[in-house]
Scaffold this motif. Structure first.
Motif, PDB file in Angstrom:
ATOM      1  N   TYR A   1       0.822  -1.191   0.000  1.00  0.00           N
ATOM      2  CA  TYR A   1       0.000   0.000   0.000  1.00  0.00           C
ATOM      3  C   TYR A   1       0.864   1.252   0.000  1.00  0.00           C
ATOM      4  N   HIS A   2       0.532   2.185  -0.858  1.00  0.00           N
ATOM      5  CA  HIS A   2       1.053   3.536  -0.745  1.00  0.00           C
ATOM      6  C   HIS A   2       0.255   4.244   0.327  1.00  0.00           C
ATOM      7  N   GLN A   3       0.915   5.050   1.112  1.00  0.00           N
ATOM      8  CA  GLN A   3       0.165   5.829   2.082  1.00  0.00           C
ATOM      9  C   GLN A   3      -0.614   6.937   1.396  1.00  0.00           C
ATOM     10  N   THR A   4      -0.322   7.170   0.127  1.00  0.00           N
ATOM     11  CA  THR A   4      -1.095   8.147  -0.624  1.00  0.00           C
ATOM     12  C   THR A   4      -2.368   7.548  -1.199  1.00  0.00           C
ATOM     13  N   GLY A   5      -2.552   6.259  -1.032  1.00  0.00           N
ATOM     14  CA  GLY A   5      -3.734   5.599  -1.540  1.00  0.00           C
ATOM     15  C   GLY A   5      -3.460   4.744  -2.756  1.00  0.00           C
TER      16      GLY A   5
ATOM     17  N   PRO B   1       4.829  10.412  -6.177  1.00  0.00           N
ATOM     18  CA  PRO B   1       4.351   9.180  -5.518  1.00  0.00           C
ATOM     19  C   PRO B   1       4.677   7.900  -6.288  1.00  0.00           C
ATOM     20  N   TYR B   2       5.285   8.014  -7.502  1.00  0.00           N
ATOM     21  CA  TYR B   2       5.385   6.856  -8.386  1.00  0.00           C
ATOM     22  C   TYR B   2       6.826   6.569  -8.811  1.00  0.00           C
ATOM     23  N   MET B   3       7.746   6.672  -7.891  1.00  0.00           N
ATOM     24  CA  MET B   3       9.149   6.425  -8.206  1.00  0.00           C
ATOM     25  C   MET B   3       9.700   5.278  -7.369  1.00  0.00           C
ATOM     26  N   THR B   4       8.914   4.246  -7.165  1.00  0.00           N
ATOM     27  CA  THR B   4       9.347   3.128  -6.343  1.00  0.00           C
ATOM     28  C   THR B   4       9.929   2.018  -7.211  1.00  0.00           C
ATOM     29  N   THR B   5      10.600   1.077  -6.561  1.00  0.00           N
ATOM     30  CA  THR B   5      11.134  -0.077  -7.279  1.00  0.00           C
ATOM     31  C   THR B   5      10.010  -0.934  -7.848  1.00  0.00           C
ATOM     32  N   VAL B   6       8.878  -0.986  -7.175  1.00  0.00           N
ATOM     33  CA  VAL B   6       7.743  -1.739  -7.702  1.00  0.00           C
ATOM     34  C   VAL B   6       7.253  -1.117  -9.001  1.00  0.00           C
TER      35      VAL B   6
ATOM     36  N   ASP C   1      10.526   4.073  -1.368  1.00  0.00           N
ATOM     37  CA  ASP C   1      10.475   2.612  -1.472  1.00  0.00           C
ATOM     38  C   ASP C   1      10.077   1.952  -0.154  1.00  0.00           C
ATOM     39  N   ALA C   2      10.597   2.467   0.940  1.00  0.00           N
ATOM     40  CA  ALA C   2      10.419   1.827   2.245  1.00  0.00           C
ATOM     41  C   ALA C   2      10.406   2.911   3.315  1.00  0.00           C
ATOM     42  N   PRO C   3       9.904   2.598   4.493  1.00  0.00           N
ATOM     43  CA  PRO C   3       9.873   3.603   5.563  1.00  0.00           C
ATOM     44  C   PRO C   3      11.277   4.064   5.951  1.00  0.00           C
ATOM     45  N   SER C   4      11.408   5.361   6.191  1.00  0.00           N
ATOM     46  CA  SER C   4      12.659   5.969   6.672  1.00  0.00           C
ATOM     47  C   SER C   4      12.345   6.791   7.910  1.00  0.00           C
ATOM     48  N   PRO C   5      13.324   6.963   8.787  1.00  0.00           N
ATOM     49  CA  PRO C   5      13.066   7.770   9.987  1.00  0.00           C
ATOM     50  C   PRO C   5      12.661   9.190   9.627  1.00  0.00           C
ATOM     51  N   ARG C   6      11.709   9.703  10.360  1.00  0.00           N
ATOM     52  CA  ARG C   6      11.285  11.100  10.187  1.00  0.00           C
ATOM     53  C   ARG C   6      11.724  11.937  11.375  1.00  0.00           C
TER      54      ARG C   6
ATOM     55  N   ALA D   1      19.505  12.182   4.679  1.00  0.00           N
ATOM     56  CA  ALA D   1      18.699  13.147   5.433  1.00  0.00           C
ATOM     57  C   ALA D   1      17.500  13.721   4.687  1.00  0.00           C
ATOM     58  N   PRO D   2      17.506  13.862   3.330  1.00  0.00           N
ATOM     59  CA  PRO D   2      16.297  14.397   2.689  1.00  0.00           C
ATOM     60  C   PRO D   2      15.027  13.616   3.013  1.00  0.00           C
ATOM     61  N   CYS D   3      15.158  12.332   3.330  1.00  0.00           N
ATOM     62  CA  CYS D   3      13.963  11.544   3.658  1.00  0.00           C
ATOM     63  C   CYS D   3      13.281  12.054   4.924  1.00  0.00           C
ATOM     64  N   LEU D   4      14.009  12.808   5.758  1.00  0.00           N
ATOM     65  CA  LEU D   4      13.388  13.400   6.944  1.00  0.00           C
ATOM     66  C   LEU D   4      12.274  14.355   6.557  1.00  0.00           C
ATOM     67  N   TYR D   5      12.428  15.005   5.428  1.00  0.00           N
ATOM     68  CA  TYR D   5      11.500  16.066   5.020  1.00  0.00           C
ATOM     69  C   TYR D   5      10.734  15.702   3.747  1.00  0.00           C
ATOM     70  N   TRP D   6      10.763  14.437   3.365  1.00  0.00           N
ATOM     71  CA  TRP D   6      10.152  14.043   2.096  1.00  0.00           C
ATOM     72  C   TRP D   6       8.651  14.272   2.148  1.00  0.00           C
ATOM     73  N   ALA D   7       8.113  14.711   1.019  1.00  0.00           N
ATOM     74  CA  ALA D   7       6.700  15.100   0.986  1.00  0.00           C
ATOM     75  C   ALA D   7       5.762  13.915   1.146  1.00  0.00           C
ATOM     76  N   LYS D   8       6.215  12.719   0.801  1.00  0.00           N
ATOM     77  CA  LYS D   8       5.393  11.519   0.930  1.00  0.00           C
ATOM     78  C   LYS D   8       6.097  10.529   1.847  1.00  0.00           C
ATOM     79  N   ASN D   9       5.311   9.849   2.661  1.00  0.00           N
ATOM     80  CA  ASN D   9       5.881   8.824   3.532  1.00  0.00           C
ATOM     81  C   ASN D   9       6.331   7.624   2.719  1.00  0.00           C
ATOM     82  N   GLY D  10       7.340   6.935   3.224  1.00  0.00           N
ATOM     83  CA  GLY D  10       7.798   5.720   2.567  1.00  0.00           C
ATOM     84  C   GLY D  10       6.745   4.631   2.607  1.00  0.00           C
ATOM     85  N   HIS D  11       6.697   3.820   1.550  1.00  0.00           N
ATOM     86  CA  HIS D  11       5.729   2.733   1.476  1.00  0.00           C
ATOM     87  C   HIS D  11       6.201   1.559   2.319  1.00  0.00           C
TER      88      HIS D  11
END
Length: 891
Positions: A381-385, A547-552, A729-734, A762-772
């Protein structure tokens, strides 16, 4: 009055006249039931009432003194005279007076009466307490006998049900509280592995240890627990019985109940609560479930027996007790927990995505029996739906054509390669919606179609590295192989020549970045501002792809390429992060894989933050090997006779760059980035050794600057695209505090690249979308494949390849002992290359060894050996269009 516990007679001649004295000990006050300290009372003297020393007792709060004691009976004191405290009465000049016999007798009788009344009251209390306990025990026994008879009656009846008669439709089949035809024993008793985080932090990693939990499987129509039920994880049929803390998992094959965890202090915690809080998992990596759970891969139909194993509660269903652990406490997240009507759980499994119009739930019994290849797959699931789905639920991918033409990539201009663009859906859940374009390159086969072995898709890793020039790998194969395949390179979505390509540039300036080690609060704030701005630019400039740049998504693009080329199956050759892409494709499309080679594999449970966190130490280790090699050739490079001396020279230059960057463009951050290739491949040692020697010994930075400019030119938008993939791609610390502490723990062992890598994450700390949520990789249905690894690989350790070998039961692993090169296949090591060439030529593979070990052991290539300093300077400078290394530090 007072109890006297003991007495003794002794002779006292201290006053010149010997008298017989008697010593008593008083320990208890009979009248008001208070214990007093043991006190010695001595009496005696020439007269019968003379007293040498006295001690106080209390009679109804009146202070008294004993004049003479006798002890014919320990409960009744006879022949006792009392002196009453009359000090508050002014008519008595003396503090004490001796009462007469009548007063004494009256006081004594009152004391005895009070003692008897107290004793009678105590006896009455004991009697009624015993009677009450007797009644309670009789009631419990009666109820237990009645329930046992009811249970025995149910057992005697024929309760077998034909499973095929149970309808598989959308109607609820779980009835909370309905017991009119409930079976009290489980349909099946077995066990499963639960992985719990260790109580102590091991090597700065979140290590998990395995516990075996008993599991009771019930048919849906005989679900025993009455609730109320709590839900911790939305969209996942994982619940808790609030009364017993037992975990309930709803699966197509039945309802599974797990006992609770009992911590060191005896408190109970549900497995579902621990999974939701990150303390437990169904997999060894600690990853949480991501959707409807199919319990078939986890459930082992072998019951557990022995001390400490909870047993079945035949009266209420589920288990008695729980699994005891060494954990002292769990920091359970205070999240919103909703009460769940058990009637709606089937709807939870079926309608898990509002955007899916599937008529069947993804894991219906019918689907499970129909296609065994799906039994381990789970939707993501994407957290964006947006939902990553498996083959059973993915909408059909539209087939597009590729218009081939000349290549414009600099590495392919004068080659037989042809290039083109392929239109693919931006969102594969809406295949007819917005389209993007994937850049594809091809070198075609030259044999007759009867000998054509199909297409070979190639990916260099990164993630986010351009794959167009990788078709030139055809030159590394003998013609018996190279002429029988179509070699296909492609730029993943958002990368290089694909359209649109992501851009997150901070500025066009070539000024060096600040000192990466945040030794002051000011430096830390500067870097946090840089990374936050970088993440903000990525979101602002690339709203379409965000929202669509994942390995999947990239794996589905590979499927689109297969369809466009009209092939039933593909062959795949992936390096570094490209091995993860291969694992995902094999999981989503297992029947479409013909042959596959994964060089330097990544554990799918380590993407991406855990992999980046362990990266500095292995890079630091390999750079020390490089420094040791330079010291061995001190007559050529003149940088020192020992590893420490060479390392000192490297750090000396690095420390001088903070205020005086080379050519105004290479500061400490760029210096660490520039030298990272020496940790990834020994092919670069001659060039970088010569460049460092010229800079230190001759103050000549020409070669250093040239290498840096070439590195920047080759990088393209890899750093930007890499951030997109790693952060989504995956959850990262926020939480910056967690990231800061994690990397400060690593820094003492790896001072060279710890903080450049940290700021790259570190950019993942501020990424606009949560990791899937991470994908559960499954290689059960994949045939023979090859894995390659060098045991001192700087980015991906041997254990990662062993984990992938375990996930793919038909994989063979080639391990190069003490090799330090990353993505090393087809580089001249015949022990490795011949196995790969034979595999692509005929499909033959070496035998698989027992146990989780390497199947083929190879020795590494010899280290480079410059004949002279001049020869080292004239060596061909390091180029690598065919193989990229996974680690790209973000600018």
């Amino acid at each position: 009055m007072c109890f006297v516990t003991s007495f003794e007679n002794y002779k006292d001649c201290s006053g010149g006249v010997c008298v017989i004295m008697r010593k008593y000990e008083v320990v208890y006050n009979v009248s008001d039931g208070r214990t007093i300290e043991s006190t010695t009372i001595e009496s005696g003297g020439p007269g019968p009432n003379s007293v040498n020393r006295t001690a106080s007792c209390y009679y109804h709060s009146t202070k008294v003194r004993t004049v003479r004691w006798e002890w014919p009976n320990p409960l009744i004191l006879l022949d006792t005279k009392i002196m009453v405290d009359k000090s508050r009465d002014s008519q008595f000049s003396s503090k004490y007076m001796t009462v007469n016999d009548e007063q004494y007798q009256d006081g004594f009788e009152k004391a005895v009466d009070s003692t008897k009344k107290s004793s009678d009251s105590t006896k009455s209390k004991y009697f009624y307490t015993i009677m009450l306990l007797f009644v309670i025990v009789c009631g419990i026994v009666t109820v237990s006998v009645f329930q046992y008879k009811v249970h025995t009656k149910h057992e005697d009846q024929d309760t077998d049900i034909d499973q095929t008669s149970i309808p598989i439709d959308g109607s609820p089949q779980l009835r909370s509280g309905s017991s009119y035809h409930r079976e009290y024993r489980p349909e099946k008793l077995g066990h499963m592995n639960i992985y719990m985080r260790k109580p102590v932090d091991h090597s700065n990693r979140r290590d998990f240890e395995r516990y075996r939990f008993p599991v009771a499987r019930y048919d849906r129509n005989r679900f025993p627990l009455r609730g109320p039920f709590l839900s911790f994880m939305p969209q996942i049929p994982l619940f808790v019985d609030r009364l017993t803390q037992q975990t309930i998992i709803f699966s197509p094959s039945g309802v599974y109940i797990l006992p609770p965890v009992i911590n060191f202090f005896g408190r109970r915690f549900s497995i579902a609560d621990l999974i939701a809080s990150g303390y437990a998992s169904l997999v060894s990596s600690g990853a949480p479930p991501t959707g409807p759970i199919n319990m078939m891969p986890y459930f082992q139909p072998i019951p557990l027996y022995g001390a400490g194993i909870p047993t079945i509660d035949s009266f209420t269903g589920g288990f008695r007790g729980g699994i005891r652990t060494k954990h002292r406490s769990f920091d359970i997240r205070k999240q919103e927990r909703e009460y769940v009507d058990i009637e709606s759980t089937y709807e939870t499994e079926e309608d898990y995505d509002e955007e899916t119009d599937s008529e069947e739930p993804p894991y219906s019994e019918h689907e499970y029996r129909k296609s065994p290849s799906y039994r381990y797959e789970r939707p993501r699931y994407h957290q964006t739906g947006t939902k990553h789905t498996t083959k059973s639920t993915t909408p059909q991918i539209p087939v597009s054509n590729i218009e081939w033409g000349p290549c414009t990539h600099p590495a392919l201009i004068q080659t037989p390669a042809e290039c083109g663009l392929l239109s693919v859906p931006l969102d594969y859940n809406r295949p007819q919606g917005t389209k993007i374009k994937i850049a594809v390159s091809r070198i075609k086969h030259t044999v007759l179609d009867d000998n054509f072995q199909g297409v070979m898709l190639l990916n260099p890793g990164g993630p986010g590295q351009s794959g167009l020039p990788l078709v030139l790998i055809v030159q590394a194969f003998p013609i018996e192989v190279s002429q029988t395949y179509d070699f296909i390179g492609f730029d993943p979505r958002g990368v290089g020549s694909s359209e649109p390509a992501v851009r997150c540039e901070l500025t066009s300036s070539k000024d060096p970045l600040p000192e990466p080690i945040p030794s002051t609060q000011n430096l830390e704030d500067i870097w946090l501002n840089i990374t936050e701005t970088f993440a903000s630019n990525c979101a602002k400039n690339n709203k379409l792809l965000l929202p669509y740049m994942t390995t999947v998504d990239t794996a589905k693009d590979m499927e689109s390429i297969r369809l466009a080329l009209g092939q039933e199956q593909i062959n795949y050759y992936g390096f570094s992060a490209g091995t993860y892409l291969g694992q995902i494709y094999a999981t989503l499309y297992p029947t479409r894989v013909r042959r596959m080679v994964l060089d330097s594999s990544i554990d799918p449970d380590k993407v991406w933050y855990p992999a980046n966190l362990r990266l500095p130490e292995s890079i630091n280790r390999n750079m020390e090997i490089f420094f040791r090699w330079i010291a061995k050739h001190t007559n050529v490079y003149r940088l020192g006779n020992t590893k420490s001396e060479v390392e000192f020279q490297w750090f000396k230059v690095r420390n001088q760059l903070e205020g005086n960057p080379i050519n105004g463009i290479i500061g400490p951050y760029e210096w660490a980035n520039l030298f990272s290739p020496v940790a990834y491949t020994q092919e670069s040692w001659l060039t970088f050794g010569a460049a460092l020697s010229e800079l230190v010994n001759e103050n000549n930075a020409t070669l250093i600057v040239q290498l840096y400019l070439e590195l920047i030119a080759q990088q393209g938008n890899t750093a930007d695209a890499s951030s997109f993939t790693m952060c989504t791609d995956a959850p990262s610390p926020r939480n910056w505090e967690k990231v800061r502490l994690d990397f400060w723990r690593v820094y003492p062992q790896a001072p060279i690249t710890t903080w450049p890598i940290a700021w790259g994450s570190a950019p993942c700390l501020y990424w606009a979308k949560n990791g899937h949520k991470s994908v559960i990789v499954n290689g059960e249905d994949i045939g023979d494949i090859l894995l390659v690894i060098q045991t001192l690989d700087p980015a991906l350790p041997l254990n990662d390849s062993l984990k992938v070998r375990e996930l793919f039961p038909h994989a063979r692993l080639i391990a190069v002992t003490n090799g330090t090169t990353h993505a090393s296949s087809l580089r001249g090591n015949l022990c490795v290359d011949n196995v790969i060439i034979t595999y692509f030529q005929s499909g033959n593979v070496p035998p698989r060894q027992n146990g989780n070990v390497a199947d083929v052991i190879c020795s590494p290539l010899p280290e480079p050996s410059p004949a002279s300093r001049m020869a080292a300077q004239k060596q061909n400078k390091f180029r690598s269009h065919l193989h990229g290394h996974m680690h790209r530090l973000h600018r």
